[in-house]
Each structure stands twice: as structure tokens, then as C-alpha cells.
Design an enzyme around this catalytic site. Structure first.
Site, PDB file in Angstrom:
ATOM      1  N   GLU A  70     154.256 153.350 107.538  1.00 14.00           N
ATOM      2  CA  GLU A  70     154.453 152.447 108.679  1.00 14.00           C
ATOM      3  C   GLU A  70     153.258 151.529 108.888  1.00 14.00           C
ATOM      4  O   GLU A  70     153.411 150.338 109.137  1.00 14.00           O
ATOM      5  CB  GLU A  70     154.735 153.252 109.956  1.00 14.00           C
ATOM      6  CG  GLU A  70     154.744 152.434 111.234  1.00 14.00           C
ATOM      7  CD  GLU A  70     155.784 151.326 111.288  1.00 14.00           C
ATOM      8  OE1 GLU A  70     155.655 150.458 112.168  1.00 14.00           O
ATOM      9  OE2 GLU A  70     156.712 151.290 110.453  1.00 14.00           O
ATOM     10  N   HIS A  73     153.306 148.739 106.465  1.00 14.04           N
ATOM     11  CA  HIS A  73     154.302 147.727 106.836  1.00 14.04           C
ATOM     12  C   HIS A  73     153.765 146.816 107.940  1.00 14.04           C
ATOM     13  O   HIS A  73     153.961 145.599 107.899  1.00 14.04           O
ATOM     14  CB  HIS A  73     155.599 148.396 107.287  1.00 14.04           C
ATOM     15  CG  HIS A  73     156.687 147.426 107.613  1.00 14.04           C
ATOM     16  ND1 HIS A  73     157.142 146.478 106.723  1.00 14.04           N
ATOM     17  CD2 HIS A  73     157.415 147.246 108.740  1.00 14.04           C
ATOM     18  CE1 HIS A  73     158.090 145.757 107.288  1.00 14.04           C
ATOM     19  NE2 HIS A  73     158.272 146.209 108.521  1.00 14.04           N
TER      20      HIS A  73
END
Length: 156
Positions: A70, A73
Site C-alpha cells: 500500500e 502505491h
């Protein structure tokens, strides 16, 4: 080189601009693919409901895979915003009023800003968990993906 005409500065400047624009497109495709990986692995909650921080910190301190996925990203998405901003400024300076590249880069910037805003909103309202079946999650996720027809099954 008998029949060669000298290139104007604006024509010379457009070649690197076009190369950079294609790089930005390729980079954004990679960010989208990574976002699909985040979704497929259920890593969207890897940084908790903190944004732009990750679990309350600037840099994640937990070595969990979901957190790394995450956080990566988020970083690549942030860089994407910077690249599109550079492209917008460069394109605006190298093209004339009414040229289609101006319209397309503005559209790209608006759409990317929308993606970032909706992604951040998903995090802030704590709708990143893989088991969340609420209508709010479905709506925000559909808008974030900008593919409404593929999100219809989420409403059940």
C-alpha cells in the site's frame, strides 16, 4: 540536406515533450497495474485509515507485506501527480492556444486528481478493508476505478 528546412524551436521542443508524455502514460499504466495488485491482494488497508501518513508515520515502520504494498502505491501515485503537473506546465508552455495536447493534458490532470482524491477519501472514511460491502465503499471504489459497469456486482 539540400532540401532540409530548419526546424523551429517549438517543433524541436515538442519531440522531448512527446517522449515525456509517453513516459508519463507508461508510468501511469504501471501505477494502475500496481493499484490492481493492491486491490487483488487486499493490501488497501496496509497503512490503516491514515492519509497521507502510513499508520500515523511518514515512513512505515512495520515490515508487513500489506503495508509495503500500500505504501508503494501511495508513493508511486504521488509521483504520478508530480509527473502530470510537470507535463501540464511543459505542454502549456510548448503548445499554442487551441492545440489538442493542451486539452488532453488538462483532462489527464483532472482525472488523475480525481483518482487521488477518491483514493484518499476511501482511506480517510475507512473503506479500504477487503470485506467492506457498504454502499459507500462500492460507490467510492467505482468512482476511483472509473469503470462503473465493472462495479455493479459490488452493490449486491
Amino acid at each position: 540536406m539540400r532540401n532540409a528546412t530548419p526546424a523551429s524551436i517549438s517543433e524541436i521542443g515538442r519531440v522531448p515533450l512527446a517522449h515525456f508524455a509517453w513516459f508519463v502514460v507508461a508510468y501511469n499504466v504501471a501505477v494502475i497495474a500496481w493499484g490492481a495488485y493492491v486491490r487483488a491482494t487486499g493490501s488497501g488497508a496496509g497503512c490503516g485509515s491514515h492519509w497521507p501518513l502510513c499508520n500515523g508515520a511518514f515512513l512505515p515502520t512495520t515490515p508487513q507485506t500489506q503495508t509495503v504494498v500500500e505504501f508503494t502505491h501511495r508513493v508511486t501515485s504521488g509521483l504520478s501527480l508530480v509527473l502530470v503537473a510537470i507535463l501540464l506546465i511543459w505542454c502549456w508552455r510548448c503548445t499554442a492556444k487551441g492545440d489538442w495536447p493542451r486539452y488532453s493534458v488538462v483532462a489527464a490532470a483532472v482525472l488523475l486528481f480525481n483518482e487521488a482524491l477518491l483514493g484518499a477519501l476511501l482511506v480517510l472514511v475507512d473503506h479500504v478493508g477487503g470485506l467492506d460491502r457498504s454502499a459507500t465503499h462500492a460507490l467510492l471504489l467505482c468512482l476511483h476505478l472509473e469503470i462503473p459497469s465493472s462495479c455493479l456486482p459490488l452493490w449486491h
